[in-house]
Design a protein around this motif. Structure first.
Motif, PDB file in Angstrom:
ATOM      1  N   LYS A 172       0.819  -1.222   0.000  1.00 55.17           N
ATOM      2  CA  LYS A 172       0.000   0.000   0.000  1.00 55.17           C
ATOM      3  C   LYS A 172       0.850   1.269   0.000  1.00 55.17           C
ATOM      4  O   LYS A 172       0.358   2.350  -0.271  1.00 55.17           O
ATOM      5  N   ARG A 173       2.130   1.129   0.332  1.00 50.82           N
ATOM      6  CA  ARG A 173       3.021   2.302   0.392  1.00 50.82           C
ATOM      7  C   ARG A 173       3.890   2.421  -0.858  1.00 50.82           C
ATOM      8  O   ARG A 173       4.855   3.168  -0.865  1.00 50.82           O
ATOM      9  N   THR A 174       3.579   1.593  -1.863  1.00 47.48           N
ATOM     10  CA  THR A 174       4.467   1.527  -3.033  1.00 47.48           C
ATOM     11  C   THR A 174       3.762   1.963  -4.315  1.00 47.48           C
ATOM     12  O   THR A 174       2.654   1.518  -4.590  1.00 47.48           O
ATOM     13  N   ASP A 175       4.442   2.804  -5.089  1.00 46.69           N
ATOM     14  CA  ASP A 175       3.907   3.212  -6.395  1.00 46.69           C
ATOM     15  C   ASP A 175       4.561   2.441  -7.536  1.00 46.69           C
ATOM     16  O   ASP A 175       4.010   2.350  -8.618  1.00 46.69           O
ATOM     17  N   VAL A 176       5.783   1.942  -7.264  1.00 42.22           N
ATOM     18  CA  VAL A 176       6.482   1.231  -8.342  1.00 42.22           C
ATOM     19  C   VAL A 176       7.325   0.098  -7.745  1.00 42.22           C
ATOM     20  O   VAL A 176       7.964   0.265  -6.710  1.00 42.22           O
ATOM     21  N   VAL A 177       7.279  -1.064  -8.409  1.00 41.63           N
ATOM     22  CA  VAL A 177       8.128  -2.188  -8.014  1.00 41.63           C
ATOM     23  C   VAL A 177       9.104  -2.427  -9.159  1.00 41.63           C
ATOM     24  O   VAL A 177       8.718  -2.451 -10.327  1.00 41.63           O
ATOM     25  N   PHE A 178      10.379  -2.535  -8.817  1.00 42.87           N
ATOM     26  CA  PHE A 178      11.415  -2.713  -9.845  1.00 42.87           C
ATOM     27  C   PHE A 178      12.396  -3.749  -9.339  1.00 42.87           C
ATOM     28  O   PHE A 178      12.451  -4.055  -8.155  1.00 42.87           O
ATOM     29  N   GLN A 179      13.183  -4.321 -10.249  1.00 44.88           N
ATOM     30  CA  GLN A 179      14.003  -5.449  -9.854  1.00 44.88           C
ATOM     31  C   GLN A 179      15.214  -5.596 -10.762  1.00 44.88           C
ATOM     32  O   GLN A 179      15.381  -4.802 -11.684  1.00 44.88           O
ATOM     33  N   SER A 180      15.983  -6.644 -10.476  1.00 48.48           N
ATOM     34  CA  SER A 180      17.289  -6.785 -11.117  1.00 48.48           C
ATOM     35  C   SER A 180      17.242  -7.346 -12.532  1.00 48.48           C
ATOM     36  O   SER A 180      18.259  -7.416 -13.212  1.00 48.48           O
ATOM     37  N   ASN A 235      -3.758  -0.527  -8.677  1.00 46.51           N
ATOM     38  CA  ASN A 235      -3.380  -1.756  -7.956  1.00 46.51           C
ATOM     39  C   ASN A 235      -2.323  -2.581  -8.670  1.00 46.51           C
ATOM     40  O   ASN A 235      -2.132  -3.760  -8.358  1.00 46.51           O
ATOM     41  N   VAL A 236      -1.626  -1.986  -9.609  1.00 49.37           N
ATOM     42  CA  VAL A 236      -0.647  -2.757 -10.396  1.00 49.37           C
ATOM     43  C   VAL A 236       0.387  -3.411  -9.474  1.00 49.37           C
ATOM     44  O   VAL A 236       0.668  -4.606  -9.584  1.00 49.37           O
ATOM     45  N   VAL A 237       0.944  -2.622  -8.550  1.00 48.44           N
ATOM     46  CA  VAL A 237       2.021  -3.134  -7.693  1.00 48.44           C
ATOM     47  C   VAL A 237       1.515  -4.286  -6.820  1.00 48.44           C
ATOM     48  O   VAL A 237       2.143  -5.347  -6.757  1.00 48.44           O
ATOM     49  N   GLU A 238       0.386  -4.079  -6.186  1.00 47.63           N
ATOM     50  CA  GLU A 238      -0.127  -5.134  -5.306  1.00 47.63           C
ATOM     51  C   GLU A 238      -0.479  -6.396  -6.096  1.00 47.63           C
ATOM     52  O   GLU A 238      -0.197  -7.511  -5.664  1.00 47.63           O
ATOM     53  N   ASP A 239      -1.081  -6.208  -7.275  1.00 47.14           N
ATOM     54  CA  ASP A 239      -1.405  -7.370  -8.112  1.00 47.14           C
ATOM     55  C   ASP A 239      -0.131  -8.117  -8.511  1.00 47.14           C
ATOM     56  O   ASP A 239      -0.089  -9.346  -8.528  1.00 47.14           O
ATOM     57  N   TYR A 240       0.886  -7.348  -8.832  1.00 50.39           N
ATOM     58  CA  TYR A 240       2.156  -7.928  -9.287  1.00 50.39           C
ATOM     59  C   TYR A 240       2.744  -8.824  -8.194  1.00 50.39           C
ATOM     60  O   TYR A 240       3.148  -9.962  -8.446  1.00 50.39           O
ATOM     61  N   LEU A 241       2.764  -8.310  -6.969  1.00 45.67           N
ATOM     62  CA  LEU A 241       3.315  -9.106  -5.865  1.00 45.67           C
ATOM     63  C   LEU A 241       2.400 -10.296  -5.559  1.00 45.67           C
ATOM     64  O   LEU A 241       2.870 -11.424  -5.351  1.00 45.67           O
ATOM     65  N   ARG A 242       1.081 -10.051  -5.564  1.00 48.96           N
ATOM     66  CA  ARG A 242       0.138 -11.122  -5.210  1.00 48.96           C
ATOM     67  C   ARG A 242       0.168 -12.234  -6.246  1.00 48.96           C
ATOM     68  O   ARG A 242       0.215 -13.424  -5.895  1.00 48.96           O
TER      69      ARG A 242
END
Ligand SMILES: [Zn+2]
Length: 668
Positions: free
Chosen positions: A332-340, A353-360
């Motif tokens: 809920k505190r994240t606007d963007v998820v990025f990785q290696s 809900n893109v970030v939450e869906d991505y993690l879920r």
């Protein structure tokens, strides 16, 4: 037997393969004429400096990275020799340049290595997240960011975080920082943060089983394949591997619990995720930027619970659980998820809900494969049967960023089975199984002759039963490696399997197998292993790990008669202390009891019996024996039992020859 197809050249896609790829496109709503999806759009988004068909060179002027041979991705239409979904993944990975992840705060340089290099702005400089696999890529990443932003970066690096113990994340370290500048920030130096256990796991994965793993990796990554619509198209996590210089610097800060550290004025939260994608791994959260770094735990592809290069099995239960924790803690505190690897996923006004869906969704696919595998195992299915039948539920299946570009549901379910129940299937035939060659001999003998087997294999090839054709023809190859028809039938079948594989590593493995069936096993030593990386890693073994490795590089039979115990005293000749070393006082830094006992090198960390013979040597001097350099370095040893050192030296094999054993035919 039909003669037409048994020739060594590569073949086009068969009608059956084309149909399979068309059906796939239809099921997933893709147009083969103009293939695109939202992942490709994300890969192209927020580019501030684009690179097209670029090359990187090492210090000798040799090319270590070249994306130009992948220019076939400029075509709009997907090739019929590539699974359409994998085609899109390759096309997205062909994109390269400097990308903005959070405006003015976080940048990634992508597409000049299999992994990304990421820069996070701190109060007065930059924090680097993962440094790609070689110094050439990392060095060029820093330079490209400087060019794109028009500001200096290299001389303002305030810290490096390395997310986990895989070479494509730490290998470029010397391209970012100089070893003498690494240290404590209080002393004006650059700290390197890694998860606890990093150094040990690095060594276990890259040194103990290194030669076998690196050799098998060429099938996984298509190291001997030419890029092309009938060759390698993607590595699933990036375009391909580099052949640059792997480097290593000992990290300064080992993170052993979830914590928050302020690095040059920037708050950084650390979430440890042990036994997930790597044995030692961690995610990071940047509260000020509302950005979550998912390391290699969520990478816009289904990942491997077991990479086919060979590795310890990964724990799907930890993988989904730590991802679920990340979702609850940071979602809920994240606007963007990025990785290696691959590209970021950000919330948008249309879809918050893109970030939450991505993690879920990422957590869900690992959980599903885990639970479903165990449910089926518990009602009597074998690992192979589960792998054949298991499919993701429709909702999870139609998520592009968890499609199997790198890992696969099939291999992952076998990994879950294996993690809980091991490799044995319960059938006593497997207690003392026939070797690959013995089984092949049995099959061919019982069939009557190689000709009879090949006749049916040819019929299976013709009718699109590629797995059956490949397996049967391979049996003949194991009985008679010179049998050209057998080799070509197996190669043709592998090739068609490759053309419809959505997993890049399956495609690479099938095509590599086909190539070696047609051309013979390549026995050349790969260049990468000749570069400094291997010695950098081996040179950084601790004394305990050097003793472990000594056991691996000695031929046990040559020590079969030996029964000898001694104190191994690691001395520091620069510090005065209470032992004599070569006539001077020296301090003891570590001590072991080593017992070379009938073919094994047993040891105990510590010191028990004073009366034993001794071997005194400075820190990591034991590596000279491991590296077969004992005769040139014997004067660093101070001992009253020189004969044990001679015996060990005799038993140490010459260094492993990389790439010198076959994978698709019997060992000579
Ligand atoms: Zn990686």
């Amino acid at each position: 037997m039909s003669k037409s197809n048994f020739t060594p050249e590569q073949k086009p896609a068969s009608d059956l393969t084309k149909k399979k790829n068309r059906n796939f496109a239809e099921e997933f709503g893709l147009s083969l004429e103009d293939t695109t999806n939202e992942e490709l759009e994300l890969a192209r988004k927020n580019c501030i400096k684009k690179l097209i068909d670029h090359k990187l060179y090492d210090e000798n002027g040799d090319v270590v990275w070249n994306s130009e041979p992948f220019a076939f991705f400029k075509a709009k239409a997907a090739a019929d020799t590539v699974n359409p979904s994998l085609w899109l993944n390759g096309k997205a990975n062909y994109e390269a340049g400097v990308y903005e992840v959070v405006k003015d705060k976080i940048y990634q340089v992508r597409g000049l290595d299999i992994a990304n290099i990421t820069f996070v702005r701190t109060k007065t400089g930059w924090l680097v997240l993962d440094v790609t696999s070689c110094s050439e890529s990392a060095n060029s990443g820093v330079r490209l960011l400087e060019e794109a932003l028009g500001e200096s970066v290299r001389d303002r690096i305030r810290g490096v975080i390395i997310s986990h113990s895989h070479g494509d994340h730490f290998g470029g370290i010397k391209g970012v920082v100089d070893e003498e500048n690494v240290g404590r920030p209080e002393e004006g130096k650059i700290p390197i943060y890694v998860p606890a256990g990093f150094d040990e796991e690095t060594v276990k994965e890259n040194v103990f089983a290194g030669p076998a793993m690196f050799h098998r990796a060429k099938y996984q990554f298509g190291g001997d394949l030419v890029p092309g619509v009938r060759g390698t198209v993607s590595a699933g996590l990036g375009l391909t591997m580099t052949s640059g210089t792997l480097t290593y610097i000992r990290p300064t800060n080992f993170i052993s619990e979830d914590t928050t550290i302020t690095i040059d004025g920037l708050e950084v939260e650390f979430q440890l995720t042990p036994e997930t994608e790597a044995p030692a791994e961690m995610n990071n959260y940047f509260p000020e930027y509302r950005a979550f770094w998912a390391a290699e735990n969520c990478t816009a592809t289904l990942h491997n619970l077991y990479p086919i290069r060979g590795a310890k099995l990964r724990d799907s239960a930890n993988w989904w659980r730590f991802t679920e924790i990340a979702l609850e803690r940071y979602g809920k505190r994240t606007d963007v998820v990025f990785q290696s690897h691959n590209w970021p996923h950000a919330n948008t006004p249309e879809d918050p809900n893109v970030v939450e869906d991505y993690l879920r969704n990422t957590a869900a696919v690992y959980k599903y494969v885990h639970d479903e595998t165990l449910r089926l195992a518990n009602i009597g299915w074998t690992a192979k049967e589960i792998a054949r039948e298991i499919t993701l539920p429709e909702k999870l299946k139609k998520v592009w960023y968890t499609r199997p570009y790198y890992g696969s549901v099939e291999i992952n379910s076998r990994a879950v089975y294996n993690r809980y129940l091991g490799f044995y299937n319960g059938n006593p035939n497997e207690l003392d199984p026939l070797t690959e060659t013995e089984e092949a001999r049995l099959f061919v003998e019982y069939a009557g002759s190689a000709e009879k087997v090949l006749e049916q294999a040819a019929a299976d090839l013709e009718s699109g039963e590629y797995r059956r054709a490949a397996r049967a023809a391979s049996y003949v190859v194991y009985v008679d490696p010179e049998n050209k028809d057998a080799r070509y039938i197996a190669a043709d079948a592998f090739e068609q399997l490759a053309y419809s594989s959505e997993s890049s590593i399956w495609r690479n493995a099938y095509l590599s197998g086909a190539k070696e069936l047609r051309e013979g096993t390549r026995r050349s030593v790969r260049k990468r292993e000749q570069k400094s990386g291997r010695s950098d890693l081996i040179g950084n073994l601790t004394n305990r790990m050097a003793l472990d490795y000594l056991g691996i590089v000695t031929d046990g039979q040559l020590l079969a008669e030996t029964d000898s115990r001694f104190r191994l005293i690691i001395v520091d000749p620069k510090k005065p202390g209470n032992v004599t070393y070569k006539g001077s006082e020296a301090a003891v830094s570590e001590e072991f009891i080593v017992h070379v006992y009938h073919g094994t090198v047993l040891y105990y960390e510590g010191h028990t019996e004073e009366y034993l013979p001794y071997v005194k040597v400075p820190d990591r001097g034991i590596l000279t024996i491991v590296n077969k350099q004992y005769s040139a370095s014997r004067d660093i040893f101070d001992t009253d039992i020189p004969q044990i050192l001679e015996e060990l030296d005799n038993a140490v094999i010459d260094l492993f020859e990389y790439g010198n054993f076959p994978l698709i035919e019997p060992r000579q």
